[in-house]
Design a protein around this motif. Structure first.
Motif, PDB file in Angstrom:
ATOM      1  N   GLY A  37      33.604  38.902  49.248  1.00  0.00           N
ATOM      2  CA  GLY A  37      33.452  38.557  50.649  1.00  0.00           C
ATOM      3  C   GLY A  37      33.230  39.717  51.599  1.00  0.00           C
ATOM      4  N   LYS A  38      33.162  40.951  51.086  1.00  0.00           N
ATOM      5  CA  LYS A  38      32.971  42.121  51.942  1.00  0.00           C
ATOM      6  C   LYS A  38      31.594  42.724  51.669  1.00  0.00           C
ATOM      7  CE  LYS A  38      37.797  43.421  52.088  1.00  0.00           C
ATOM      8  NZ  LYS A  38      38.745  44.498  51.922  1.00  0.00           N
ATOM      9  N   PRO A  39      30.940  43.283  52.711  1.00  0.00           N
ATOM     10  CA  PRO A  39      29.653  43.943  52.499  1.00  0.00           C
ATOM     11  C   PRO A  39      29.810  45.096  51.515  1.00  0.00           C
ATOM     12  CG  PRO A  39      30.153  43.758  54.839  1.00  0.00           C
ATOM     13  CD  PRO A  39      31.380  43.335  54.090  1.00  0.00           C
ATOM     14  N   CYS A  40      28.811  45.299  50.678  1.00  0.00           N
ATOM     15  CA  CYS A  40      28.889  46.392  49.713  1.00  0.00           C
ATOM     16  C   CYS A  40      27.518  47.023  49.527  1.00  0.00           C
ATOM     17  CB  CYS A  40      29.428  45.891  48.372  1.00  0.00           C
ATOM     18  SG  CYS A  40      28.319  44.775  47.508  1.00  0.00           S
ATOM     19  N   ALA A  41      27.522  48.174  48.914  1.00  0.00           N
ATOM     20  CA  ALA A  41      26.295  48.875  48.556  1.00  0.00           C
ATOM     21  C   ALA A  41      26.315  49.099  47.055  1.00  0.00           C
ATOM     22  CB  ALA A  41      26.221  50.213  49.284  1.00  0.00           C
ATOM     23  N   THR A  42      25.162  49.003  46.434  1.00  0.00           N
ATOM     24  CA  THR A  42      25.080  49.261  44.996  1.00  0.00           C
ATOM     25  C   THR A  42      24.046  50.343  44.740  1.00  0.00           C
ATOM     26  OG1 THR A  42      23.405  47.570  44.633  1.00  0.00           O
ATOM     27  CG2 THR A  42      25.695  46.890  44.387  1.00  0.00           C
ATOM     28  N   SER A  43      24.254  51.084  43.693  1.00  0.00           N
ATOM     29  CA  SER A  43      23.276  52.064  43.244  1.00  0.00           C
ATOM     30  C   SER A  43      23.356  52.135  41.738  1.00  0.00           C
ATOM     31  CB  SER A  43      23.530  53.432  43.879  1.00  0.00           C
ATOM     32  OG  SER A  43      24.790  53.931  43.508  1.00  0.00           O
ATOM     33  N   GLY A  44      22.258  52.512  41.139  1.00  0.00           N
ATOM     34  CA  GLY A  44      22.225  52.580  39.690  1.00  0.00           C
ATOM     35  C   GLY A  44      21.490  53.813  39.213  1.00  0.00           C
ATOM     36  N   MET A  45      21.820  54.231  38.010  1.00  0.00           N
ATOM     37  CA  MET A  45      21.170  55.386  37.397  1.00  0.00           C
ATOM     38  C   MET A  45      21.107  55.150  35.907  1.00  0.00           C
ATOM     39  SD  MET A  45      22.467  59.313  37.230  1.00  0.00           S
ATOM     40  CE  MET A  45      21.412  60.249  38.287  1.00  0.00           C
ATOM     41  N   GLN A  46      19.949  55.371  35.341  1.00  0.00           N
ATOM     42  CA  GLN A  46      19.813  55.211  33.898  1.00  0.00           C
ATOM     43  C   GLN A  46      19.842  56.573  33.234  1.00  0.00           C
ATOM     44  OE1 GLN A  46      16.801  52.540  32.629  1.00  0.00           O
ATOM     45  NE2 GLN A  46      17.122  52.975  30.488  1.00  0.00           N
ATOM     46  N   VAL A  47      20.687  56.700  32.225  1.00  0.00           N
ATOM     47  CA  VAL A  47      20.780  57.911  31.416  1.00  0.00           C
ATOM     48  C   VAL A  47      20.541  57.481  29.982  1.00  0.00           C
ATOM     49  CG1 VAL A  47      22.246  59.819  30.686  1.00  0.00           C
ATOM     50  CG2 VAL A  47      22.459  58.930  33.011  1.00  0.00           C
ATOM     51  N   GLY A  48      19.412  57.859  29.445  1.00  0.00           N
ATOM     52  CA  GLY A  48      19.052  57.397  28.108  1.00  0.00           C
ATOM     53  C   GLY A  48      18.907  55.892  28.108  1.00  0.00           C
ATOM     54  N   ASN A  49      19.609  55.222  27.209  1.00  0.00           N
ATOM     55  CA  ASN A  49      19.554  53.770  27.121  1.00  0.00           C
ATOM     56  C   ASN A  49      20.684  53.085  27.890  1.00  0.00           C
ATOM     57  OD1 ASN A  49      17.277  53.745  25.466  1.00  0.00           O
ATOM     58  ND2 ASN A  49      18.516  54.055  23.637  1.00  0.00           N
ATOM     59  N   THR A  50      21.467  53.864  28.660  1.00  0.00           N
ATOM     60  CA  THR A  50      22.603  53.300  29.382  1.00  0.00           C
ATOM     61  C   THR A  50      22.309  53.255  30.879  1.00  0.00           C
ATOM     62  OG1 THR A  50      24.116  54.221  27.744  1.00  0.00           O
ATOM     63  CG2 THR A  50      25.077  53.532  29.835  1.00  0.00           C
TER      64      THR A  50
END
Length: 62
Positions: free
Chosen positions: A9-22
Motif C-alpha cells: 500500500g505504499k509507493p515504492c521504487a524498483t531497480s534491477g541489475m543482471q549479473v551473468g544469469n542472475t
C-alpha cells in the motif's frame, strides 16, 4: 510507460541489475519512521568511514 507501483500500500521504487544469469531486483519503500533520507544516510556513512565527519565537502562532491 512508467506505472505507479506500491508495496504493501505504499509507493515504492524498483531497480534491477543482471549479473551473468542472475537478475537482482531491489524494491525500496520509505519508512513512516525514517529520520533521514537514503542520501543523507549514505553521505553520513561515507563521511564517518572516511574520517571526515563534520568537515565541509567541496561543492562538486555534494
Amino acid at each position: 510507460m512508467e506505472e505507479n507501483m506500491t508495496y504493501k500500500g505504499k509507493p515504492c521504487a524498483t531497480s534491477g541489475m543482471q549479473v551473468g544469469n542472475t537478475l537482482f531486483t531491489v524494491i525500496s519503500v520509505q519508512s513512516d519512521h525514517a529520520k533521514e533520507t537514503a542520501y543523507e544516510k549514505v553521505k553520513s556513512l561515507i563521511l564517518t568511514n572516511a574520517g571526515l565527519k563534520g568537515e565541509k565537502l567541496s561543492v562538486r562532491s555534494q
